[in-house]
Design a protein around this motif. Structure first.
Motif, PDB file in Angstrom:
ATOM      1  N   LYS A 195       0.816  -1.196   0.000  1.00 47.63           N
ATOM      2  CA  LYS A 195       0.000   0.000   0.000  1.00 47.63           C
ATOM      3  C   LYS A 195       0.859   1.259   0.000  1.00 47.63           C
ATOM      4  O   LYS A 195       0.467   2.285  -0.555  1.00 47.63           O
ATOM      5  N   ARG A 196       2.034   1.172   0.624  1.00 53.11           N
ATOM      6  CA  ARG A 196       2.887   2.354   0.696  1.00 53.11           C
ATOM      7  C   ARG A 196       3.596   2.651  -0.618  1.00 53.11           C
ATOM      8  O   ARG A 196       4.043   3.762  -0.861  1.00 53.11           O
ATOM      9  N   ARG A 197       3.722   1.645  -1.487  1.00 53.08           N
ATOM     10  CA  ARG A 197       4.387   1.860  -2.764  1.00 53.08           C
ATOM     11  C   ARG A 197       3.540   2.739  -3.688  1.00 53.08           C
ATOM     12  O   ARG A 197       2.332   2.624  -3.743  1.00 53.08           O
ATOM     13  N   LYS A 198       4.218   3.611  -4.425  1.00 50.73           N
ATOM     14  CA  LYS A 198       3.528   4.517  -5.349  1.00 50.73           C
ATOM     15  C   LYS A 198       3.814   4.096  -6.775  1.00 50.73           C
ATOM     16  O   LYS A 198       4.936   3.750  -7.113  1.00 50.73           O
ATOM     17  N   TRP A 199       2.802   4.146  -7.617  1.00 51.30           N
ATOM     18  CA  TRP A 199       2.969   3.821  -9.035  1.00 51.30           C
ATOM     19  C   TRP A 199       3.873   4.849  -9.715  1.00 51.30           C
ATOM     20  O   TRP A 199       4.662   4.542 -10.580  1.00 51.30           O
ATOM     21  N   ALA A 200       3.779   6.106  -9.294  1.00 54.03           N
ATOM     22  CA  ALA A 200       4.643   7.176  -9.809  1.00 54.03           C
ATOM     23  C   ALA A 200       4.706   8.264  -8.760  1.00 54.03           C
ATOM     24  O   ALA A 200       3.745   8.485  -8.015  1.00 54.03           O
ATOM     25  N   GLN A 201       5.857   8.921  -8.656  1.00 58.15           N
ATOM     26  CA  GLN A 201       5.953  10.039  -7.737  1.00 58.15           C
ATOM     27  C   GLN A 201       4.930  11.093  -8.137  1.00 58.15           C
ATOM     28  O   GLN A 201       4.752  11.396  -9.313  1.00 58.15           O
ATOM     29  N   GLN A 202       4.300  11.660  -7.119  1.00 54.13           N
ATOM     30  CA  GLN A 202       3.151  12.518  -7.362  1.00 54.13           C
ATOM     31  C   GLN A 202       3.484  13.695  -8.277  1.00 54.13           C
ATOM     32  O   GLN A 202       2.687  14.068  -9.148  1.00 54.13           O
ATOM     33  N   TRP A 203       4.663  14.280  -8.136  1.00 53.37           N
ATOM     34  CA  TRP A 203       4.974  15.463  -8.932  1.00 53.37           C
ATOM     35  C   TRP A 203       5.216  15.131 -10.394  1.00 53.37           C
ATOM     36  O   TRP A 203       5.093  15.988 -11.265  1.00 53.37           O
ATOM     37  N   TYR A 204       5.522  13.855 -10.704  1.00 53.49           N
ATOM     38  CA  TYR A 204       5.625  13.449 -12.109  1.00 53.49           C
ATOM     39  C   TYR A 204       4.264  13.523 -12.803  1.00 53.49           C
ATOM     40  O   TYR A 204       4.187  13.676 -14.022  1.00 53.49           O
ATOM     41  N   LEU A 205       3.211  13.380 -12.005  1.00 51.46           N
ATOM     42  CA  LEU A 205       1.859  13.406 -12.565  1.00 51.46           C
ATOM     43  C   LEU A 205       1.368  14.831 -12.799  1.00 51.46           C
ATOM     44  O   LEU A 205       0.257  15.028 -13.287  1.00 51.46           O
ATOM     45  N   CYS A 206       2.198  15.797 -12.447  1.00 50.64           N
ATOM     46  CA  CYS A 206       1.807  17.208 -12.604  1.00 50.64           C
ATOM     47  C   CYS A 206       2.753  17.909 -13.576  1.00 50.64           C
ATOM     48  O   CYS A 206       3.246  19.020 -13.310  1.00 50.64           O
ATOM     49  N   ARG A 207       3.020  17.265 -14.701  1.00 47.44           N
ATOM     50  CA  ARG A 207       3.973  17.830 -15.662  1.00 47.44           C
ATOM     51  C   ARG A 207       3.519  19.191 -16.189  1.00 47.44           C
ATOM     52  O   ARG A 207       4.330  20.075 -16.437  1.00 47.44           O
ATOM     53  N   GLU A 208       2.207  19.337 -16.379  1.00 48.55           N
ATOM     54  CA  GLU A 208       1.714  20.601 -16.912  1.00 48.55           C
ATOM     55  C   GLU A 208       2.035  21.766 -15.983  1.00 48.55           C
ATOM     56  O   GLU A 208       2.189  22.900 -16.436  1.00 48.55           O
ATOM     57  N   ARG A 209       2.164  21.477 -14.704  1.00 48.80           N
ATOM     58  CA  ARG A 209       2.441  22.519 -13.712  1.00 48.80           C
ATOM     59  C   ARG A 209       3.938  22.675 -13.459  1.00 48.80           C
ATOM     60  O   ARG A 209       4.448  23.791 -13.401  1.00 48.80           O
ATOM     61  N   PHE A 210       4.660  21.546 -13.328  1.00 47.03           N
ATOM     62  CA  PHE A 210       6.055  21.595 -12.911  1.00 47.03           C
ATOM     63  C   PHE A 210       7.052  21.405 -14.061  1.00 47.03           C
ATOM     64  O   PHE A 210       8.251  21.595 -13.870  1.00 47.03           O
ATOM     65  N   GLY A 211       6.592  21.004 -15.235  1.00 41.89           N
ATOM     66  CA  GLY A 211       7.503  20.722 -16.340  1.00 41.89           C
ATOM     67  C   GLY A 211       8.021  21.978 -17.027  1.00 41.89           C
ATOM     68  O   GLY A 211       7.674  23.115 -16.675  1.00 41.89           O
ATOM     69  N   HIS A 212       8.831  21.764 -18.060  1.00 43.69           N
ATOM     70  CA  HIS A 212       9.524  22.863 -18.736  1.00 43.69           C
ATOM     71  C   HIS A 212       8.714  23.505 -19.860  1.00 43.69           C
ATOM     72  O   HIS A 212       9.111  24.546 -20.382  1.00 43.69           O
ATOM     73  N   VAL A 213       7.584  22.920 -20.222  1.00 48.40           N
ATOM     74  CA  VAL A 213       6.820  23.438 -21.358  1.00 48.40           C
ATOM     75  C   VAL A 213       6.304  24.854 -21.120  1.00 48.40           C
ATOM     76  O   VAL A 213       6.446  25.723 -22.001  1.00 48.40           O
ATOM     77  N   PRO A 214       5.711  25.169 -19.954  1.00 47.68           N
ATOM     78  CA  PRO A 214       5.282  26.565 -19.735  1.00 47.68           C
ATOM     79  C   PRO A 214       6.444  27.555 -19.830  1.00 47.68           C
ATOM     80  O   PRO A 214       6.285  28.657 -20.367  1.00 47.68           O
ATOM     81  N   LEU A 215       7.611  27.149 -19.320  1.00 47.31           N
ATOM     82  CA  LEU A 215       8.788  28.018 -19.398  1.00 47.31           C
ATOM     83  C   LEU A 215       9.181  28.264 -20.849  1.00 47.31           C
ATOM     84  O   LEU A 215       9.437  29.413 -21.252  1.00 47.31           O
ATOM     85  N   LEU A 216       9.221  27.222 -21.657  1.00 45.44           N
ATOM     86  CA  LEU A 216       9.596  27.378 -23.061  1.00 45.44           C
ATOM     87  C   LEU A 216       8.600  28.254 -23.814  1.00 45.44           C
ATOM     88  O   LEU A 216       8.993  29.087 -24.642  1.00 45.44           O
ATOM     89  N   ASN A 217       7.336  28.050 -23.546  1.00 45.56           N
ATOM     90  CA  ASN A 217       6.322  28.868 -24.222  1.00 45.56           C
ATOM     91  C   ASN A 217       6.483  30.345 -23.876  1.00 45.56           C
ATOM     92  O   ASN A 217       6.307  31.220 -24.739  1.00 45.56           O
ATOM     93  N   GLU A 218       6.827  30.629 -22.626  1.00 46.56           N
ATOM     94  CA  GLU A 218       7.045  32.014 -22.217  1.00 46.56           C
ATOM     95  C   GLU A 218       8.319  32.575 -22.841  1.00 46.56           C
ATOM     96  O   GLU A 218       8.334  33.709 -23.338  1.00 46.56           O
ATOM     97  N   LEU A 219       9.385  31.785 -22.844  1.00 40.26           N
ATOM     98  CA  LEU A 219      10.650  32.247 -23.424  1.00 40.26           C
ATOM     99  C   LEU A 219      10.511  32.521 -24.913  1.00 40.26           C
ATOM    100  O   LEU A 219      11.107  33.471 -25.429  1.00 40.26           O
ATOM    101  N   ARG A 220       9.742  31.719 -25.574  1.00 41.14           N
ATOM    102  CA  ARG A 220       9.581  31.891 -27.021  1.00 41.14           C
ATOM    103  C   ARG A 220       8.972  33.245 -27.347  1.00 41.14           C
ATOM    104  O   ARG A 220       9.325  33.870 -28.346  1.00 41.14           O
ATOM    105  N   ILE A 221       8.088  33.719 -26.487  1.00 39.67           N
ATOM    106  CA  ILE A 221       7.410  34.997 -26.719  1.00 39.67           C
ATOM    107  C   ILE A 221       8.242  36.172 -26.223  1.00 39.67           C
ATOM    108  O   ILE A 221       8.441  37.157 -26.929  1.00 39.67           O
TER     109      ILE A 221
END
Length: 411
Positions: free
Chosen positions: A20-46
């Motif tokens: 039960k204590r094992r996780k299928w994936a670390q929780q923050w990996y499931l929040c790529r839209e929030r923590f990933g690099h894509v928002p940063l790249l989109n902002e830098l491009r503009i």
């Protein structure tokens, strides 16, 4: 309940609790839209297009074109468990890896993607790039196409009948388990060999990568398809012709290289100084004129290392994967050379003053270390045809083919 049954139930309970204590994936990996690099790249491009370009080593327009090419090969389907990593994310994290050489463990903090997934993404995307950009590295197939390359070398670098600059480098990799000394080179580290021919416009026309670094540097050519084609006269090179109208001496078309290669009639290298010998003026002029062409491939390797940081440290990949990554960088070099006018800005490569013809070093020489060169060889005897071709070019450079500034450059 006896003691045995109680013990069995206790073990089962603990096992269930652990599961039960094992996780299928670390929780923050499931929040790529929030923590990933894509928002940063989109902002830098503009807001910061130059920073965007530095981040991926290409501008937005080039990125979009490359993404359109590879999208069919790297698009994955969503599942009921999770959303697939998008082609944009796959390509951008791959380009960031090539630009920096950072570990997959490090890149997970930028992308919110697990290092195990990044490892698969990088190689899959590199394979897709290599497939889509096949046409960007193409060796001439006819005598007429080779002559077009020769015309460029003569126009830009004053070397008639030159059809390409040849060189090889060691690409450093980690020592793999069980490999022994198979990839261990004379520089005392493990490597694969990158052999390349470039044209007068700083573009690859042939690359061969993956040979183990232990191979004798002088024998590198014999282990490649290019070397085999040259040896058997199957490169479809033009026949020997006079250097100028009215001349009775036919001169073969040739590649220029350094002392790491054995000379033949289609491959010329400089005159060497042996012992206390001193080169006479004609030989020094020949070496200078030849070096103007050989510098092209040296600069291409320099730009490759400068633009793609993955070459600036040992690749933490298997030899097979390191080969894939190396070829990808070569394909991207040609792609960006044709696609992006700012990829090789003025001063980024060695340049000559148009008036004094003094040589100035390109920016890459001061910024990045170079790939280890192949070891020079001096023991092999060149054929009489090869020596005659070199001597003919030597005489030509000091007579009908002389340029006004050459004596000043070798004095």
């Amino acid at each position: 309940m006896d003691a045995y049954t109680a013990l069995a139930l206790g073990i089962a309970l603990k096992s269930t609790q652990k599961r039960k204590r094992r996780k299928w994936a670390q929780q923050w990996y499931l929040c790529r839209e929030r923590f990933g690099h894509v928002p940063l790249l989109n902002e830098l491009r503009i807001s910061e297009p130059d920073v965007f370009k530095n981040f991926l080593r290409m501008d937005g327009e080039s990125f979009d074109k490359l993404l359109d090419l590879v999208r069919p090969y790297i698009t994955k389907e969503n599942t009921v468990m999770r959303s697939a990593i998008s082609p944009f994310e796959r390509l951008s994290i791959t380009l960031r890896f090539l630009a920096t050489g950072n570990t997959f463990e490090d890149l997970k903090f930028l992308s919110a993607i697990s290092p195990q997934a990044i490892g698969g993404i990088v190689i899959d995307t590199c394979n897709a790039i290599n497939t889509c950009l096949q046409s960007y590295i193409k060796m001439p197939q006819t005598a007429e196409e080779w002559k077009e390359l020769s015309n460029d070398f003569n126009k830009h670098w004053n070397i008639p009948h030159c059809i390409g600059a040849l060189d090889g480098k060691h690409v450093s990799i980690k020592k793999t388990i069980g490999s022994g000394s198979f990839y261990y080179n004379y520089k005392k580290h493990c490597s694969i060999v990158l052999l390349a021919v470039v044209n007068a416009k700083y573009e690859f026309i042939m690359v061969d990568a993956g040979m183990n670094g232990r191979v004798s540097d002088g024998g590198v050519m014999s282990h490649t398809k290019f070397g085999s084609l040259m040896e058997h006269g199957e490169l479809q090179l033009p026949g020997a012709e006079p250097l100028h109208e009215g001349d009775s001496i036919d001169v073969p078309y040739f590649f220029v290289a350094d002392d790491a290669f054995a000379m033949n009639e289609n491959l010329l290298k400089p005159y060497s100084v042996m012992g206390n010998d001193v080169l006479d003026q004609e030989r020094r002029v020949f070496n200078y004129r030849l070096s103007r062409g050989r510098r092209i491939v040296e600069n291409v390797f320099g730009i490759l290392v400068s633009r793609f940081g993955v070459f600036q440290r040992p690749m933490l990949l298997s030899p097979e994967k390191a080969t894939t990554v190396t070829l990808t960088c070569c394909y991207l070099h040609n792609f960006l050379r044709k696609q992006s006018s700012g990829y090789m800005a003025p001063g980024s490569v060695d340049w000559e003053d148009n008036v004094t013809h003094e040589l100035h070093s390109g920016e890459w020489r001061s910024k990045q270390r170079e790939l280890a060169a192949l070891r020079p060889i001096f023991s092999r005897n060149s054929s009489e045809k090869a020596k005659f071709t070199r001597d003919t070019m030597k005489h030509y450079f000091s007579t009908l083919g002389s340029v006004p500034w050459q004596l000043k450059m070798v004095s």
